[in-house]
Design a protein around this motif. Sequence first.
Motif, PDB file in Angstrom:
ATOM      1  N   UNK A   1       0.848  -1.187   0.000  1.00  0.00           N
ATOM      2  CA  UNK A   1       0.000   0.000   0.000  1.00  0.00           C
ATOM      3  C   UNK A   1       0.888   1.243   0.000  1.00  0.00           C
ATOM      4  N   UNK A   2       0.363   2.287  -0.604  1.00  0.00           N
ATOM      5  CA  UNK A   2       1.062   3.562  -0.677  1.00  0.00           C
ATOM      6  C   UNK A   2       0.043   4.669  -0.428  1.00  0.00           C
ATOM      7  N   UNK A   3       0.413   5.620   0.394  1.00  0.00           N
ATOM      8  CA  UNK A   3      -0.472   6.742   0.677  1.00  0.00           C
ATOM      9  C   UNK A   3       0.381   7.921   1.117  1.00  0.00           C
ATOM     10  N   UNK A   4      -0.214   9.112   1.162  1.00  0.00           N
ATOM     11  CA  UNK A   4       0.555  10.270   1.645  1.00  0.00           C
ATOM     12  C   UNK A   4       1.098  10.068   3.062  1.00  0.00           C
ATOM     13  N   UNK A   5       0.435   9.214   3.835  1.00  0.00           N
ATOM     14  CA  UNK A   5       0.852   8.995   5.221  1.00  0.00           C
ATOM     15  C   UNK A   5       1.994   7.986   5.334  1.00  0.00           C
ATOM     16  N   UNK A   6       2.276   7.263   4.261  1.00  0.00           N
ATOM     17  CA  UNK A   6       3.345   6.278   4.328  1.00  0.00           C
ATOM     18  C   UNK A   6       3.128   5.110   3.401  1.00  0.00           C
ATOM     19  N   UNK A   7       3.980   4.104   3.543  1.00  0.00           N
ATOM     20  CA  UNK A   7       3.898   2.935   2.666  1.00  0.00           C
ATOM     21  C   UNK A   7       4.224   1.685   3.477  1.00  0.00           C
ATOM     22  N   UNK A   8       4.005   0.543   2.867  1.00  0.00           N
ATOM     23  CA  UNK A   8       4.282  -0.730   3.514  1.00  0.00           C
ATOM     24  C   UNK A   8       3.547  -1.838   2.796  1.00  0.00           C
ATOM     25  N   UNK A   9       3.203  -2.885   3.532  1.00  0.00           N
ATOM     26  CA  UNK A   9       2.517  -4.015   2.918  1.00  0.00           C
ATOM     27  C   UNK A   9       1.698  -4.756   3.959  1.00  0.00           C
ATOM     28  N   UNK A  10       0.635  -5.360   3.491  1.00  0.00           N
ATOM     29  CA  UNK A  10      -0.136  -6.258   4.339  1.00  0.00           C
ATOM     30  C   UNK A  10       0.208  -7.687   3.934  1.00  0.00           C
ATOM     31  N   UNK A  11       0.715  -8.453   4.888  1.00  0.00           N
ATOM     32  CA  UNK A  11       1.102  -9.842   4.657  1.00  0.00           C
ATOM     33  C   UNK A  11      -0.044 -10.726   5.151  1.00  0.00           C
ATOM     34  N   UNK A  12      -0.626 -11.485   4.237  1.00  0.00           N
ATOM     35  CA  UNK A  12      -1.832 -12.242   4.545  1.00  0.00           C
ATOM     36  C   UNK A  12      -1.531 -13.738   4.532  1.00  0.00           C
ATOM     37  N   UNK A  13      -1.943 -14.401   5.601  1.00  0.00           N
ATOM     38  CA  UNK A  13      -1.826 -15.856   5.728  1.00  0.00           C
ATOM     39  C   UNK A  13      -3.227 -16.427   5.670  1.00  0.00           C
ATOM     40  N   UNK A  14      -3.467 -17.371   4.762  1.00  0.00           N
ATOM     41  CA  UNK A  14      -4.801 -17.935   4.591  1.00  0.00           C
ATOM     42  C   UNK A  14      -4.742 -19.454   4.636  1.00  0.00           C
TER      43      UNK A  14
END
Length: 255
Positions: A208-221
């Motif tokens: 994800x990217x936004x004016x507030x910052x960036x990163x990632x969501x790591x999903x385990x299913x």
Amino acid sequence: MANPTPVTAAVLIIGDEILSGRTQDTNLNSIAKFLGTHGVDLAEARVVGDVEAEIVAAVNSLRARYDYLFTTGGIGPTHDDITADCVAKAFDLPLYEHPEIIEMMQSRWSGELNAARRRMARVPEGGSLVKNPVQGPPGFQIGNVFVLAGVPTIMRGMLEDIGHRLRSGVVVISRTLRVEGFGEGVMALPLETTAKAYPDLSMGSYPFFSPAGYGSQLVIRGRDRAMIEAAQVDLITALEAAGVNAITLLDSEGA
């Protein structure tokens, strides 16, 4: 615990208006969420235009490969609404005017049924009706194929009459780790290592990217709660060993 044999489904979205971009499809999302609540894996989705040969071929391919097939679109009154014809042809069955639909439409239109309206009453022999609680005629089921409307509100209403017909599987659950301030390149190796250690689970990274910052969501299913929780602990440990912090566990139980 070994994963049970999954119950699978496909979606066939029918209509030139989808392929042209004139209409944006939302039915796939609705069907995927609906199937998830019943433990059915949506394994494939296709979009085809209003071409008989293409629809027939897709119906036969998908219904043979998966436990269930859902089609949307093409069951209205106009000349390009050919889904019922194509599904009947795929099953090598004749179409007939279902008396219940005829009666329903006669009541609605005070007995006045022109040829266009009667088209919507046609069902393959042996098919059962799928109730339409919104407006207009119902859809139908033939074998493992559910033929539904293309209008999203009507299609979602029809789903209410399908859940009890499905062979449900074990519902997929998930855990999401939100990592902020780190790119996927730093997280890739810890995620890959953990994924290899738990081959029965599905793991993915969604940046994800936004004016507030960036990163990632790591999903385990997966379907084994204990295994998911163990993988979650191992993934956090591997991330921290790689210098990744700012990890937040999101409260997620859905697929």
